[in-house]
Scaffold this active site. Structure first.
Site, PDB file in Angstrom:
ATOM      1  N   GLY A  77       0.828  -1.208   0.000  1.00  0.00           N
ATOM      2  CA  GLY A  77       0.000   0.000   0.000  1.00  0.00           C
ATOM      3  C   GLY A  77       0.853   1.244   0.000  1.00  0.00           C
ATOM      4  CB  SER A  78       0.021   4.716   0.901  1.00  0.00           C
ATOM      5  OG  SER A  78      -0.364   4.630   2.261  1.00  0.00           O
TER       6      SER A  78
ATOM      7  N   GLY B  43       2.524   1.913   5.283  1.00  0.00           N
ATOM      8  CA  GLY B  43       3.657   1.062   5.625  1.00  0.00           C
ATOM      9  C   GLY B  43       4.355   1.498   6.893  1.00  0.00           C
TER      10      GLY B  43
ATOM     11  CD  GLU C 192       5.338  -3.069  -3.697  1.00  0.00           C
ATOM     12  OE1 GLU C 192       6.131  -2.138  -4.036  1.00  0.00           O
ATOM     13  OE2 GLU C 192       4.142  -3.060  -3.991  1.00  0.00           O
TER      14      GLU C 192
ATOM     15  CB  CYS D  18       3.807   0.041  -6.255  1.00  0.00           C
ATOM     16  SG  CYS D  18       4.121  -1.644  -6.829  1.00  0.00           S
TER      17      CYS D  18
END
Length: 465
Positions: free
Chosen positions: A252-253, A257, A274, A308
């Site tokens: 995610g963002s 994270g 990630e 991403c």
């Protein structure tokens, strides 16, 4: 796998949902073949970004249901950890085949729920199949090392053991593949998983669980090997704090994270993160320009800029800058934007209205800083398109702009000119906080090797041409 077609309130998308066993009101959890019971409590309504049409609803998991899932997972781990790895691999082989049989249906559902073009939806299912194939081979290659000891008549060796419950928190843009990359490898290594998908795309997660049901039943496997929990960010926070989950893998963002890392780290757990990327492509004066052009366009507008690894910045040498700029604008003008189920479509919609707002806000901010919008950045002038569509933007900028230093999860390509040697371009590329993916286009071996060296790209992924 065959399911009865169910009444989805006359939605034109209902065939894609009912083909995989989804209903109008879907339960909040699954332990494999056992599903929660619909109770009429809090739920989330899911709309297709293609046309903002209602798809289905999903209930949110409660605290007692969370405990049911964790208990089942712990029990299943005691069984699964003792199964020989090659036999675990055989189960994974069957799961891979189940996804092969349902590739078209699941790929279509992914497109309906996320808005990515159908070829990408099908490609995501292929990622599941591929990781299953990889894991089958891995099941017979879980090697350890043997080492000589300084003690007489003594042997030293390393042996890998499963951790236990692996928590998976996945994002909307890859609602199936990210789960599979984690869950399938975890399973073949003897672990069980608890999956919290994005609340924006839970229908794909439910479908994945449905696809695996026959394999679980046919092999008389216990409940709790593969678990699903539907919830919002609070559920992710709870999983991150739970000491019964030794490993959390979250996608995610960057902000998300950081929160996961802090929560898991505070209990000395393990995490795999990630997160976001502000990915750049360097195009040197020695580049094969047509090859670079195709790669940049695909990398910048694929999944409507919501990967991403999406290309956010393209750094072009001054000698070819004007030609590359004109070529990019010409290519963007030819993009076909529309219904992602149409095979001729290049760019589908953004996931929701909030993504459109972020797109426009970023463009307004970069204009205030001096950015020059060369193309795009507006709504689609087509009354037949009712979804979250925008025209991908190309913007001339300086790399030091605040907006350029941030990741905007939308199709905005920042065009940056550089002078001198490749070292200057690498300096520009590396001067952002994010470091995920990168690439250089050049036919010069020295430039390519410099980019790949310790003096080159600081990203985890570094591509040449």
């Amino acid at each position: 796998m065959t399911f009865l077609l169910l009444n989805m309130s006359q939605s034109k998308h209902h065939i894609y949902l009912s083909a995989l066993g989804l209903i109008r009101n879907n339960p909040s959890f699954s332990t494999g073949t056992v599903w929660g019971k619909n109770s009429g409590r809090e739920k989330v309504d899911i709309y297709s970004p293609i046309d903002n049409e209602y798809l289905a609803s999903v209930e949110l998991a409660t605290e007692p249901e969370y405990e049911v899932i964790l208990d089942k997972a712990q029990q299943a781990f005691e069984y699964w950890r003792s199964i020989p790895a090659p036999k675990r691999g055989e189960i994974i082989r069957q799961i891979g085949n189940a996804f092969r049989e349902n590739k078209q249906a699941l790929g279509e559902l992914i497109t309906i729920e996320t808005g990515k073009i159908l070829q990408e939806g099908l490609g995501e299912v292929q990622e599941i199949i591929d990781i299953c194939d990889f894991a089958v081979g891995l099941s017979r290659q879980l090697y350890g090392l043997t080492m000589h000891s300084e003690r007489k008549e003594h042997r030293m060796y390393e042996q890998y053991h499963p951790l236990g419950i692996t928590g998976i928190i996945s994002a909307f843009n890859f609602p199936a593949a990210v789960w599979a990359w984690n869950a399938i490898l975890a399973a073949v290594c003897g672990n069980v998983t608890v999956w919290k998908p994005s609340e924006k795309t839970p229908l794909t997660a439910i479908a994945c669980m449905k696809i695996m049901e026959e394999v679980i039943t046919a092999n008389d496997l216990p409940e709790g090997l593969f678990n699903l929990l539907i919830g919002d960010y609070k559920l992710g926070e709870k999983m991150s704090r739970d000491h019964r989950i030794p490993l959390i893998s979250a996608t995610g963002s960057t902000n998300m994270g950081k929160q996961v890392a802090q929560a898991v780290g505070s209990r000395l757990g393990k995490s795999i993160l990630e997160l976001g990327g502000n990915n750049a492509v360097i195009i040197t004066a020695n580049a094969e320009q047509e090859l670079a052009l195709k790669a940049v366009v695909f990398g910048a507008v694929g999944t409507a800029g919501q990967r991403c690894t999406t290309i956010r910045r393209v750094i072009v040498h001054e000698d070819i800058y004007d030609k590359m700029k004109n070529s990019l604008v010409a290519a963007y003008q030819k993009l076909r934007i529309g219904n992602p189920m149409n095979k001729e479509t290049h760019v589908g919609p953004l996931i929701d209205e909030s993504a459109k707002i972020a797109f426009y806000e970023a463009l307004e901010e970069v204009k205030k800083e001096g950015g020059n919008i060369l193309y795009g950045g507006t709504d689609i002038d087509n009354n037949s398109l009712k979804g979250n569509y925008v025209i991908p933007a190309i913007v001339e900028v300086e790399n030091n702009y605040v907006t350029v230093q941030k990741e905007t999860f939308a199709p905005i390509l920042y065009l940056i000119k550089y002078k001198g040697d490749i070292e200057e371009a690498i300096k520009i590329q590396n001067s952002v906080k994010q470091g995920l993916s990168s690439a250089v286009f050049t036919t010069n071996l020295t430039e390519a090797e410099t980019f790949l060296s310790s003096l080159g790209s600081d990203c985890g992924i570094a591509n040449v041409n």
